[in-house]
Design an enzyme around this catalytic site. Structure first.
Site, PDB file in Angstrom:
ATOM      1  N   GLU A 101       0.868  -1.175   0.000  1.00 33.53           N
ATOM      2  CA  GLU A 101       0.000   0.000   0.000  1.00 33.53           C
ATOM      3  C   GLU A 101       0.906   1.225   0.000  1.00 33.53           C
ATOM      4  OE1 GLU A 101      -0.485  -2.122   2.816  1.00 33.53           O
ATOM      5  OE2 GLU A 101      -2.115  -3.264   1.938  1.00 33.53           O
ATOM      6  N   TYR A 113       7.640   2.589  -7.234  1.00 33.10           N
ATOM      7  CA  TYR A 113       7.054   1.253  -7.282  1.00 33.10           C
ATOM      8  C   TYR A 113       6.699   0.868  -8.719  1.00 33.10           C
ATOM      9  CZ  TYR A 113       6.730   1.970  -2.244  1.00 33.10           C
ATOM     10  OH  TYR A 113       7.007   2.240  -0.931  1.00 33.10           O
TER      11      TYR A 113
END
Length: 152
Positions: A101, A113
Site C-alpha cells: 500500500e 514502485y
C-alpha cells in the site's frame, strides 16, 4: 535489521511518517517474527543508518510492510537498493506476487514502485490515520524454480 538498530530506525520512522508512524512496539513485533515470516533490512552510508525496509512473506505471497529513507539520502539509490533486497528475499522465499500500500498523496513513492513493475490494483479509502487513501499495488514475480505452472 536488529533490535540495536531500533533507536535510529524509530527516528527515521517518525521523521518520514509524522502522522502515522509505527510504534517501537510494532517494529519489535515485526523483528520478533524474523526470519520466520519477516525480513527487515537497513541501508547504511558509512556507519550511519539512512533507511530501512521490511517484508512479510507467507506461502506464495509477500507484502512490503514498510520502506523509508532519510530525506537527504533520497534519489541516491538507497530506496532502490532496499526494494531490490526485499524483492530478492521474496523470490528466495518462493513468492509469486508482492503487494504493498502507498499513500495516494505520495507520487514519488508511487513512481518508484511503478519503475519496479508494480501495478495499481485499487484504493483503500481513508486507510491512513489522517484519512488519506492508500493505493494498493502488486507485482507479479512469476513462477519460481521447480514450479512447472501447469499440472500433470
Amino acid at each position: 535489521m536488529t533490535h540495536e538498530d531500533l533507536p535510529v530506525v524509530m527516528d527515521i520512522e517518525r521523521t518520514t511518517f509524522p502522522v502515522d508512524a509505527w510504534t517501537e512496539a510494532m517494529l519489535r513485533g515485526e523483528l520478533a517474527d524474523q526470519p520466520r515470516t519477516r525480513h527487515y533490512v537497513v541501508a547504511q552510508v558509512g556507519d550511519r543508518v539512512v533507511g530501512y525496509a521490511g517484508l512479510a512473506a507467507a506461502g506464495d505471497q509477500a507484502d512490503v510492510q514498510t520502506i523509508a529513507v532519510l530525506a537527504d539520502h533520497r534519489r541516491a539509490g538507497v530506496g532502490t537498493a532496499l526494494m531490490d533486497a526485499l524483492l530478492a528475499e521474496a523470490v528466495r522465499r518462493g513468492a509469486v506476487s508482492v503487494f504493498l500500500e502507498v499513500r495516494a498523496d505520495n507520487p514519488p513513492a508511487q513512481a518508484m514502485y511503478e519503475r519496479f513493475g508494480f501495478r495499481r490494483l485499487g484504493l483503500r479509502r481513508r486507510y491512513y490515520d489522517d484519512g488519506t487513501d492508500a493505493i494498493t499495488m502488486m507485482k507479479d514475480l512469476g513462477p519460481q524454480d521447480g514450479d512447472l505452472g501447469g499440472g500433470a
